[in-house]
Design an enzyme around this catalytic site. Structure first.
Site, PDB file in Angstrom:
ATOM      1  N   GLU A   1       0.221   3.608   1.767  1.00 22.30           N
ATOM      2  CA  GLU A   1       0.308   4.041   3.167  1.00 22.30           C
ATOM      3  C   GLU A   1       1.695   3.758   3.745  1.00 22.30           C
ATOM      4  OE1 GLU A   1      -1.987   5.490   5.661  1.00 22.30           O
ATOM      5  OE2 GLU A   1      -2.559   6.251   3.711  1.00 22.30           O
TER       6      GLU A   1
ATOM      7  N   SER B   1       0.818  -1.221   0.000  1.00 21.23           N
ATOM      8  CA  SER B   1       0.000   0.000   0.000  1.00 21.23           C
ATOM      9  C   SER B   1       0.849   1.269   0.000  1.00 21.23           C
ATOM     10  CB  SER B   1      -0.881  -0.019   1.260  1.00 21.23           C
ATOM     11  OG  SER B   1      -1.426   1.259   1.498  1.00 21.23           O
TER      12      SER B   1
ATOM     13  N   TYR C   1      -1.736   0.409  10.667  1.00 20.84           N
ATOM     14  CA  TYR C   1      -1.975  -0.243   9.364  1.00 20.84           C
ATOM     15  C   TYR C   1      -0.741  -0.113   8.482  1.00 20.84           C
ATOM     16  CZ  TYR C   1      -3.675  -0.871   4.582  1.00 20.84           C
ATOM     17  OH  TYR C   1      -3.815  -1.280   3.276  1.00 20.84           O
TER      18      TYR C   1
HETATM   19  P1  NAP Z   1     -11.451  -4.657   1.930  1.00 17.83           P
HETATM   20  O1  NAP Z   1     -12.612  -4.310   1.067  1.00 17.83           O
HETATM   21  O2  NAP Z   1     -11.399  -4.138   3.320  1.00 17.83           O
HETATM   22  O3  NAP Z   1     -11.343  -6.256   1.972  1.00 17.83           O
HETATM   23  C1  NAP Z   1     -10.549  -6.917   2.930  1.00 17.83           C
HETATM   24  C2  NAP Z   1     -10.823  -8.405   2.854  1.00 17.83           C
HETATM   25  O4  NAP Z   1     -10.022  -9.074   3.845  1.00 17.83           O
HETATM   26  C3  NAP Z   1     -12.275  -8.813   3.141  1.00 17.83           C
HETATM   27  O5  NAP Z   1     -12.630  -9.841   2.256  1.00 17.83           O
HETATM   28  C4  NAP Z   1     -12.195  -9.335   4.568  1.00 17.83           C
HETATM   29  O6  NAP Z   1     -13.199 -10.272   4.870  1.00 17.83           O
HETATM   30  C5  NAP Z   1     -10.848 -10.012   4.512  1.00 17.83           C
HETATM   31  N1  NAP Z   1     -10.286 -10.326   5.835  1.00 17.83           N
HETATM   32  C6  NAP Z   1     -10.151  -9.482   6.897  1.00 17.83           C
HETATM   33  N2  NAP Z   1      -9.595 -10.139   7.926  1.00 17.83           N
HETATM   34  C7  NAP Z   1      -9.392 -11.409   7.530  1.00 17.83           C
HETATM   35  C8  NAP Z   1      -8.854 -12.563   8.145  1.00 17.83           C
HETATM   36  N3  NAP Z   1      -8.429 -12.563   9.417  1.00 17.83           N
HETATM   37  N4  NAP Z   1      -8.773 -13.712   7.425  1.00 17.83           N
HETATM   38  C9  NAP Z   1      -9.216 -13.751   6.159  1.00 17.83           C
HETATM   39  N5  NAP Z   1      -9.758 -12.698   5.521  1.00 17.83           N
HETATM   40  C10 NAP Z   1      -9.830 -11.542   6.195  1.00 17.83           C
HETATM   41  O7  NAP Z   1     -10.083  -4.203   1.237  1.00 17.83           O
HETATM   42  P2  NAP Z   1      -9.794  -3.816  -0.311  1.00 17.83           P
HETATM   43  O8  NAP Z   1     -10.016  -2.368  -0.499  1.00 17.83           O
HETATM   44  O9  NAP Z   1     -10.456  -4.817  -1.184  1.00 17.83           O
HETATM   45  O10 NAP Z   1      -8.205  -4.019  -0.346  1.00 17.83           O
HETATM   46  C11 NAP Z   1      -7.640  -5.277  -0.674  1.00 17.83           C
HETATM   47  C12 NAP Z   1      -6.224  -5.347  -0.141  1.00 17.83           C
HETATM   48  O11 NAP Z   1      -5.447  -4.298  -0.728  1.00 17.83           O
HETATM   49  C13 NAP Z   1      -6.093  -5.137   1.367  1.00 17.83           C
HETATM   50  O12 NAP Z   1      -4.984  -5.927   1.798  1.00 17.83           O
HETATM   51  C14 NAP Z   1      -5.760  -3.666   1.523  1.00 17.83           C
HETATM   52  O13 NAP Z   1      -5.064  -3.442   2.715  1.00 17.83           O
HETATM   53  C15 NAP Z   1      -4.883  -3.475   0.295  1.00 17.83           C
HETATM   54  N6  NAP Z   1      -4.872  -2.129  -0.284  1.00 17.83           N
HETATM   55  C16 NAP Z   1      -6.029  -1.488  -0.580  1.00 17.83           C
HETATM   56  C17 NAP Z   1      -5.999  -0.258  -1.195  1.00 17.83           C
HETATM   57  C18 NAP Z   1      -7.268   0.464  -1.587  1.00 17.83           C
HETATM   58  O14 NAP Z   1      -7.190   1.674  -1.861  1.00 17.83           O
HETATM   59  N7  NAP Z   1      -8.401  -0.208  -1.659  1.00 17.83           N
HETATM   60  C19 NAP Z   1      -4.763   0.331  -1.534  1.00 17.83           C
HETATM   61  C20 NAP Z   1      -3.591  -0.368  -1.218  1.00 17.83           C
HETATM   62  C21 NAP Z   1      -3.652  -1.618  -0.621  1.00 17.83           C
HETATM   63  P3  NAP Z   1     -14.637  -9.854   5.518  1.00 17.83           P
HETATM   64  O15 NAP Z   1     -15.541  -9.603   4.341  1.00 17.83           O
HETATM   65  O16 NAP Z   1     -15.004 -11.054   6.296  1.00 17.83           O
HETATM   66  O17 NAP Z   1     -14.400  -8.632   6.359  1.00 17.83           O
HETATM   67  O1  F7E Z   2      -8.998   8.220   3.956  1.00 20.22           O
HETATM   68  C1  F7E Z   2      -9.350  11.706   5.052  1.00 20.22           C
HETATM   69  C2  F7E Z   2      -8.462  10.783   5.861  1.00 20.22           C
HETATM   70  O2  F7E Z   2     -10.044   6.183   4.933  1.00 20.22           O
HETATM   71  C3  F7E Z   2      -8.487   9.044   2.937  1.00 20.22           C
HETATM   72  C4  F7E Z   2      -7.266   2.194   2.451  1.00 20.22           C
HETATM   73  O3  F7E Z   2      -7.800   1.491   1.361  1.00 20.22           O
HETATM   74  O4  F7E Z   2      -6.050   3.668   1.029  1.00 20.22           O
HETATM   75  C5  F7E Z   2      -7.002   3.630   2.059  1.00 20.22           C
HETATM   76  O5  F7E Z   2      -6.535   4.331   3.198  1.00 20.22           O
HETATM   77  C6  F7E Z   2      -8.192  10.427   3.492  1.00 20.22           C
HETATM   78  C7  F7E Z   2      -7.409  10.426   4.814  1.00 20.22           C
HETATM   79  O6  F7E Z   2      -8.377   5.967   3.027  1.00 20.22           O
HETATM   80  C8  F7E Z   2     -12.656  11.487   6.493  1.00 20.22           C
HETATM   81  O7  F7E Z   2      -7.934  11.460   7.009  1.00 20.22           O
HETATM   82  C9  F7E Z   2     -11.299  13.052   5.867  1.00 20.22           C
HETATM   83  O8  F7E Z   2      -6.425  11.420   4.764  1.00 20.22           O
HETATM   84  O9  F7E Z   2     -10.614   6.833   2.567  1.00 20.22           O
HETATM   85  P1  F7E Z   2      -9.621   6.762   3.647  1.00 20.22           P
HETATM   86  P2  F7E Z   2      -6.838   5.880   3.439  1.00 20.22           P
HETATM   87  O10 F7E Z   2      -6.630   6.149   4.872  1.00 20.22           O
HETATM   88  O11 F7E Z   2      -6.068   6.706   2.462  1.00 20.22           O
HETATM   89  C10 F7E Z   2      -4.769   3.093   1.340  1.00 20.22           C
HETATM   90  C11 F7E Z   2      -3.891   3.193   0.126  1.00 20.22           C
HETATM   91  C12 F7E Z   2      -4.881   1.734   1.908  1.00 20.22           C
HETATM   92  O12 F7E Z   2      -4.004   0.894   1.716  1.00 20.22           O
HETATM   93  C13 F7E Z   2      -5.973   1.505   2.895  1.00 20.22           C
HETATM   94  O13 F7E Z   2      -6.258   0.109   3.029  1.00 20.22           O
HETATM   95  O14 F7E Z   2      -9.432  11.067   3.775  1.00 20.22           O
HETATM   96  N1  F7E Z   2     -10.706  11.869   5.608  1.00 20.22           N
HETATM   97  N2  F7E Z   2     -12.505  12.837   6.409  1.00 20.22           N
HETATM   98  C14 F7E Z   2     -11.505  10.882   5.979  1.00 20.22           C
HETATM   99  N3  F7E Z   2     -11.370   9.529   5.912  1.00 20.22           N
HETATM  100  C15 F7E Z   2     -12.409   8.780   6.355  1.00 20.22           C
HETATM  101  N4  F7E Z   2     -12.310   7.437   6.258  1.00 20.22           N
HETATM  102  N5  F7E Z   2     -13.543   9.352   6.884  1.00 20.22           N
HETATM  103  C16 F7E Z   2     -13.719  10.691   6.982  1.00 20.22           C
HETATM  104  O15 F7E Z   2     -14.740  11.173   7.461  1.00 20.22           O
END
Ligand code: NAP
Ligand code: F7E
Length: 337
Positions: free
Chosen positions: A125, A123, A147
């Site tokens: 992050e 990520s 995270y």
């Molecule tokens: P998501 O919607 O939160 O999906 C997470 C998945 O992990 C869900 O299927 C969840 O199952 C499963 N999970 C959680 N705890 C588990 C456990 N103990 N054992 C097995 N499965 C478990 O996340 P996403 O947005 O699809 O992201 C996919 C991956 O990419 C994650 O690793 C995330 O950290 C990473 N990532 C995401 C982003 C982004 O912007 N979306 C960017 C960079 C990296 P349940 O349905 O049961 O909760």
């Molecule tokens: O926040 C700001 C918050 O929670 C984005 C995950 O998929 O991407 C995701 O992480 C920004 C942050 O995503 C609210 O402070 C303001 O600066 O949508 P977010 P994230 O933290 O960037 C990365 C790449 C991952 O890997 C993670 O799994 O938005 N923000 N106001 C807020 N965020 C939330 N959630 N809620 C608010 O009300």
């Protein structure tokens, strides 16, 4: 026919990746953990085409058993506790799943299916308090949340298994990617669901945290293609996957509200309870390596992404038979039945 094993198939990315791999002719096995209420909403449309396997990243024996049973050619580790805000409240659980869970899966792969190819969901992050902009594969990590720290552990564990045991392990360093299937607590979906609820009279406003945070936001459907491409290369390598554009939360609000003819300033308020103990202020990725080596480029612009998410949430309310109370529906939704 190749077999793909996806952890996190019930999540946003898992659902898009499963659909993509089915179109590529794969046998798709999705790992799900046991939950009291069903969590298969995002994969309802493909449940009859994928095989569901019950296991958990917290349980080593379940991972060993499943890899033995399904003998996958490709393993996509998408499962995680993925919400940054929650990771401050549940740092130990986040580390157990998002960090140590990766060691459990890599170890299971090494012992059971060492010839498989492994994708780790790294990520942006990990860059956190960024030391250079744009961020690329060589940019140092400085995570700002439990995270982010967990993802750095997972990233280096993946590199280490590649270097120590000559396994085909790689990481995609993905910047934020969104879709109508994004979890409701993430800021983009919170905004688009809020806009739709305001239009249909179900909500008065949207309380948010830091409106000035900037992210490189892309469309999840585009990004899962890069995951698959990474496992088709001759050598395992890590890639940044991003759009190369950055926008603020405020920009996202402005475009989302203007889609329905409203001004975000009339509806968005700031509530400090959504601030984080440490913030990631700016993310902007450089996807040059992915473009050059994988031939991957994002297809969905920022504005298109915001529109498709707003339209999807509006359509959901419209399908429930609700009437517009404020603003107006976009043209495309006026004509659909
Ligand atoms: P998501 O919607 O939160 O999906 C997470 C998945 O992990 C869900 O299927 C969840 O199952 C499963 N999970 C959680 N705890 C588990 C456990 N103990 N054992 C097995 N499965 C478990 O996340 P996403 O947005 O699809 O992201 C996919 C991956 O990419 C994650 O690793 C995330 O950290 C990473 N990532 C995401 C982003 C982004 O912007 N979306 C960017 C960079 C990296 P349940 O349905 O049961 O909760
Ligand atoms: O926040 C700001 C918050 O929670 C984005 C995950 O998929 O991407 C995701 O992480 C920004 C942050 O995503 C609210 O402070 C303001 O600066 O949508 P977010 P994230 O933290 O960037 C990365 C790449 C991952 O890997 C993670 O799994 O938005 N923000 N106001 C807020 N965020 C939330 N959630 N809620 C608010 O009300």
């Amino acid at each position: 026919m190749k077999t793909a094993f996806i952890t996190g198939i019930t999540g946003q990315d898992g659902s898009y990746l499963a659909e993509h791999l089915l179109t590529q002719g794969y046998r798709v096995v999705g790992m799900m953990r046991r939950t009291a209420t069903p969590s298969t909403e995002r994969i309802e449309g493909i449940l009859d085409q994928v095989e569901i396997a019950h296991g958990d990243l917290l349980d080593q024996s379940s991972l060993m058993r499943l890899l033995e049973e399904y003998q996958p050619d490709e393993i996509y580790n998408l499962a995680a506790q993925s919400f940054v805000h929650a990771s401050f409240h549940e740092p130990i659980h986040t580390a157990e799943v998002t960090a140590v869970g990766v060691s459990r899966l890599l170890e299971a792969m090494r012992l059971v299916v060492p010839g498989a190819r492994y994708y780790q969901a790294s990520s942006s992050e990990m860059f956190g308090k960024v030391s250079e902009t744009p961020q690329k594969e060589s940019t140092p990590f400085h995570p700002r949340s439990p995270y982010g720290v967990s993802k750095v552990y997972a990233h280096w564990a993946t590199v280490n298994y590649r270097e120590s045991y000559d396994l085909f392990c790689c990481s995609g360093i993905l910047f934020n990617h969104e879709s109508p299937r994004r979890g409701i607590e993430f800021v983009t979906r919170k905004i688009t669901a809020g806009v739709a609820a305001i239009v249909f009279g179900k909500q008065e406003g949207i309380p948010l945290g830091n409106l000035d945070a900037r992210r490189d936001w892309g469309f999840a459907g585009d990004y899962v293609e890069a995951m698959h491409l990474m496992l088709q290369q001759d050598e395992p390598k890590d890639f940044v996957v991003a759009t190369g554009e950055t926008h603020s939360v405020r920009d996202f609000c402005r475009i989302a509200f203007s889609r329905v003819g409203l001004d975000y300033e009339d509806f968005v308020s700031v509530d400090p309870k959504f601030y984080r103990p440490a913030e990631v202020d700016l993310l902007l990725g450089d996807p040059s390596l992915a473009r050059e080596n994988l031939g991957w480029t994002p297809r969905t612009s920022f504005e298109e992404l915001v529109h498709l998410m707003v339209d999807s949430d509006l359509a959901h309310h419209k399908d429930l038979g609700l009437q517009v109370q404020k603003g107006s529906l976009p043209e495309s939704l006026l004509t659909t039945t």
